[in-house]
Design a protein around this motif. Sequence first.
Motif, PDB file in Angstrom:
ATOM      1  N   ARG A  66       0.841  -1.199   0.000  1.00  0.00           N
ATOM      2  CA  ARG A  66       0.000   0.000   0.000  1.00  0.00           C
ATOM      3  C   ARG A  66       0.874   1.246   0.000  1.00  0.00           C
ATOM      4  NH1 ARG A  66      -3.286  -3.712   2.798  1.00  0.00           N
ATOM      5  NH2 ARG A  66      -5.449  -3.607   2.055  1.00  0.00           N
ATOM      6  N   THR A  67       0.291   2.320  -0.497  1.00  0.00           N
ATOM      7  CA  THR A  67       1.007   3.592  -0.577  1.00  0.00           C
ATOM      8  C   THR A  67       0.141   4.702   0.011  1.00  0.00           C
ATOM      9  OG1 THR A  67       2.151   2.874  -2.586  1.00  0.00           O
ATOM     10  CG2 THR A  67       2.140   5.236  -2.122  1.00  0.00           C
ATOM     11  N   MET A  68       0.748   5.569   0.787  1.00  0.00           N
ATOM     12  CA  MET A  68       0.065   6.757   1.279  1.00  0.00           C
ATOM     13  C   MET A  68       0.000   7.779   0.147  1.00  0.00           C
ATOM     14  SD  MET A  68       1.898   7.086   5.018  1.00  0.00           S
ATOM     15  CE  MET A  68       1.262   8.744   5.223  1.00  0.00           C
ATOM     16  N   MET A  69      -1.191   8.335  -0.059  1.00  0.00           N
ATOM     17  CA  MET A  69      -1.431   9.209  -1.206  1.00  0.00           C
ATOM     18  C   MET A  69      -2.030  10.543  -0.764  1.00  0.00           C
ATOM     19  SD  MET A  69      -0.532   7.205  -3.757  1.00  0.00           S
ATOM     20  CE  MET A  69      -1.145   8.192  -5.145  1.00  0.00           C
ATOM     21  N   TYR A  70      -1.705  11.585  -1.538  1.00  0.00           N
ATOM     22  CA  TYR A  70      -2.380  12.877  -1.421  1.00  0.00           C
ATOM     23  C   TYR A  70      -3.001  13.194  -2.771  1.00  0.00           C
ATOM     24  CZ  TYR A  70      -3.097  17.938  -1.334  1.00  0.00           C
ATOM     25  OH  TYR A  70      -3.651  19.190  -1.424  1.00  0.00           O
ATOM     26  N   CYS A  71      -4.225  13.695  -2.737  1.00  0.00           N
ATOM     27  CA  CYS A  71      -4.890  14.035  -3.990  1.00  0.00           C
ATOM     28  C   CYS A  71      -5.610  15.371  -3.821  1.00  0.00           C
ATOM     29  CB  CYS A  71      -5.899  12.952  -4.382  1.00  0.00           C
ATOM     30  SG  CYS A  71      -6.717  13.250  -5.967  1.00  0.00           S
ATOM     31  N   ASP A  72      -5.459  16.243  -4.822  1.00  0.00           N
ATOM     32  CA  ASP A  72      -6.254  17.467  -4.872  1.00  0.00           C
ATOM     33  C   ASP A  72      -6.713  17.668  -6.309  1.00  0.00           C
ATOM     34  OD1 ASP A  72      -4.082  18.451  -6.274  1.00  0.00           O
ATOM     35  OD2 ASP A  72      -3.363  19.713  -4.639  1.00  0.00           O
ATOM     36  N   GLN A  73      -7.168  18.847  -6.624  1.00  0.00           N
ATOM     37  CA  GLN A  73      -7.721  19.085  -7.952  1.00  0.00           C
ATOM     38  C   GLN A  73      -6.669  19.014  -9.049  1.00  0.00           C
ATOM     39  OE1 GLN A  73      -9.855  22.765  -7.509  1.00  0.00           O
ATOM     40  NE2 GLN A  73     -11.249  21.919  -5.981  1.00  0.00           N
ATOM     41  N   ASP A  74      -5.386  18.987  -8.667  1.00  0.00           N
ATOM     42  CA  ASP A  74      -4.315  18.874  -9.668  1.00  0.00           C
ATOM     43  C   ASP A  74      -3.876  17.438  -9.906  1.00  0.00           C
ATOM     44  OD1 ASP A  74      -4.179  21.644 -10.071  1.00  0.00           O
ATOM     45  OD2 ASP A  74      -2.898  21.886  -8.301  1.00  0.00           O
ATOM     46  N   GLY A  75      -4.398  16.490  -9.115  1.00  0.00           N
ATOM     47  CA  GLY A  75      -4.050  15.091  -9.315  1.00  0.00           C
ATOM     48  C   GLY A  75      -3.508  14.431  -8.063  1.00  0.00           C
ATOM     49  N   GLU A  76      -2.999  13.201  -8.213  1.00  0.00           N
ATOM     50  CA  GLU A  76      -2.515  12.392  -7.095  1.00  0.00           C
ATOM     51  C   GLU A  76      -1.001  12.491  -6.961  1.00  0.00           C
ATOM     52  OE1 GLU A  76      -5.417   8.609  -6.526  1.00  0.00           O
ATOM     53  OE2 GLU A  76      -4.093   8.511  -8.259  1.00  0.00           O
ATOM     54  N   VAL A  77      -0.532  12.424  -5.714  1.00  0.00           N
ATOM     55  CA  VAL A  77       0.902  12.402  -5.423  1.00  0.00           C
ATOM     56  C   VAL A  77       1.155  11.292  -4.412  1.00  0.00           C
ATOM     57  CG1 VAL A  77       2.890  13.675  -4.539  1.00  0.00           C
ATOM     58  CG2 VAL A  77       1.101  14.892  -5.804  1.00  0.00           C
ATOM     59  N   ALA A  78       2.099  10.400  -4.692  1.00  0.00           N
ATOM     60  CA  ALA A  78       2.478   9.356  -3.745  1.00  0.00           C
ATOM     61  C   ALA A  78       3.386   9.964  -2.673  1.00  0.00           C
ATOM     62  CB  ALA A  78       3.188   8.228  -4.463  1.00  0.00           C
ATOM     63  N   ILE A  79       3.105   9.622  -1.408  1.00  0.00           N
ATOM     64  CA  ILE A  79       3.904  10.151  -0.302  1.00  0.00           C
ATOM     65  C   ILE A  79       4.929   9.126   0.166  1.00  0.00           C
ATOM     66  CG2 ILE A  79       3.826  11.045   2.055  1.00  0.00           C
ATOM     67  CD1 ILE A  79       0.992  12.059   1.476  1.00  0.00           C
ATOM     68  N   LEU A  80       4.469   7.890   0.463  1.00  0.00           N
ATOM     69  CA  LEU A  80       5.379   6.870   1.007  1.00  0.00           C
ATOM     70  C   LEU A  80       4.698   5.509   0.976  1.00  0.00           C
ATOM     71  CD1 LEU A  80       8.156   6.630   2.705  1.00  0.00           C
ATOM     72  CD2 LEU A  80       6.632   6.447   4.684  1.00  0.00           C
ATOM     73  N   PRO A  81       5.425   4.437   0.629  1.00  0.00           N
ATOM     74  CA  PRO A  81       4.864   3.093   0.822  1.00  0.00           C
ATOM     75  C   PRO A  81       4.591   2.848   2.312  1.00  0.00           C
ATOM     76  CG  PRO A  81       6.777   3.008  -0.628  1.00  0.00           C
ATOM     77  CD  PRO A  81       6.740   4.392  -0.042  1.00  0.00           C
ATOM     78  N   VAL A  82       3.450   2.286   2.627  1.00  0.00           N
ATOM     79  CA  VAL A  82       3.049   2.104   4.023  1.00  0.00           C
ATOM     80  C   VAL A  82       4.068   1.279   4.800  1.00  0.00           C
ATOM     81  CG1 VAL A  82       1.337   0.982   5.500  1.00  0.00           C
ATOM     82  CG2 VAL A  82       0.582   2.465   3.633  1.00  0.00           C
ATOM     83  N   HIS A  83       4.648   0.267   4.167  1.00  0.00           N
ATOM     84  CA  HIS A  83       5.558  -0.610   4.908  1.00  0.00           C
ATOM     85  C   HIS A  83       6.836   0.122   5.351  1.00  0.00           C
ATOM     86  CE1 HIS A  83       7.536  -1.043   0.905  1.00  0.00           C
ATOM     87  NE2 HIS A  83       8.616  -1.272   1.633  1.00  0.00           N
TER      88      HIS A  83
END
Length: 492
Positions: A288-305
Amino acid sequence: MNDPETYRGQQVIVIGLARSGVEAAKALHRLGAIVTVNDLKPREQSPEAAELEALDIQVICGGHPEGLIHKGIALMVKNPGIPYTAPPIKQALDLGIEVITEVELAYRISDVPMIGITGSNGKTTTTTWVGKMLEANHLHPIVGGNIGIPLCEAVSDAQPENWIVAELSSFQLKGTRDFNPKIACLLNVAETHLDYHGSMDDYVSSKRKIFENQGKDDTAIINWDDSYCRSLVPYIQAGTLIPFSITENLGNYITAAKPSASATHSPLSAGLYVSPAYIPEMEDELPRTMMYCDQDGEVAILPVHELGIPGRYNVANALAACAIAITAGCRPQDLADVLRDFRGVEHRLEYVKEHDQVQYYNNSKATNAKATMTALSAFQDKGIVLIAGGLDRGSDYMDLLPVFQQQVKALVVLGQTRHKLAKVAELAGITKVQIIEESEQPELAIKQAVEQAAMFAEPDNIVLLSPACASWDMFSSYEERGRAFKEAVHQL
């Protein structure tokens, strides 16, 4: 911020000589108020009194004398833990004197932007994480409130470029009126502190006050997976609402649509989540990956593990911390190192050591059943020997029954609730249960509990202190209880 002259010449009383009371008294004294500080403890047990008396602040110890509270008092600042039924508090309220906590005072005397973080569980971990994220990104945080330094001390040292990052309890928030953090976060709500609040309605309404004064330039961050948090959405007037979730892929709902002219915010214009989402009550090993999303699209923050501390609930805490940091000005891609490097806070799922291939964890801060259930969920694939028990606040602890059945292989219980918890263990079918009887030496009881847990444990098991109860039947604080546990572990 209030006019600096607001308190000049006003009679103000501070009830409680704890650190926050000392700082509130000093702040009011600097503003020209005529300050009296009062505490039930006798003078010889109040070393803080000397510091205030050196500033010519009147300190009255050993009780609440007749005439202490009168109509000439303009303001009372009370220690958050003192109940509103205490005689001086009740007298003040009956006379129409405004009663606030130090958090409210700090807000009134400063215009430095504040971040407020509250919740039943996870506050300290999340607040500490936020402080480290802002520091790593040169945003000059000052961490205080329920941890660190009192807010009145924090704001006295703050400059315009600082952020005040405040952990806030329901006790502190209940005593606020104008308090308005620029960024407010509610992590979760569980049934706790009802002996103070009297009802869940009062407890939830106290938590809700963190959002009460927010407006169009402010941001509210809430746990989308928590039904109590979701229920507060209609009360939130912040211009931006950012949810975080570990069970819903919020990116599926976030679009470029602008909020309507009549709306104060667009609830799903931005969000934080894990992808793929966790399925409630089910465990799997999907990456799994921690994600941020806004009106400009998705950004991966960090793999959960790669998170530095275990547990689904810490994934949620990490998402909340990221939401706050991003709102304060951090870029999502600049948060990964802090998420990896942070190893937790003392007494909150704190790794102690490994002994005979068994790992020992100190979670003494778990002072309610929900916190213990959350801690147990961090070790889904391990056999757990649980040490629990403490102050009896009237719960039957039956809400622990399912997790006892699923995750606890052995139980060691102590404190006032030991027989109640042993009964739950019996109903759960746990055959290895040891009751530690009362002792005049609490450290000895903890030592016996650790030694018994070590006998129950097998290689690759976890021994977890997660009491589900407050510590005051045996120890002066959960910190003292946790330190006693760690000392006993190191003596094995």
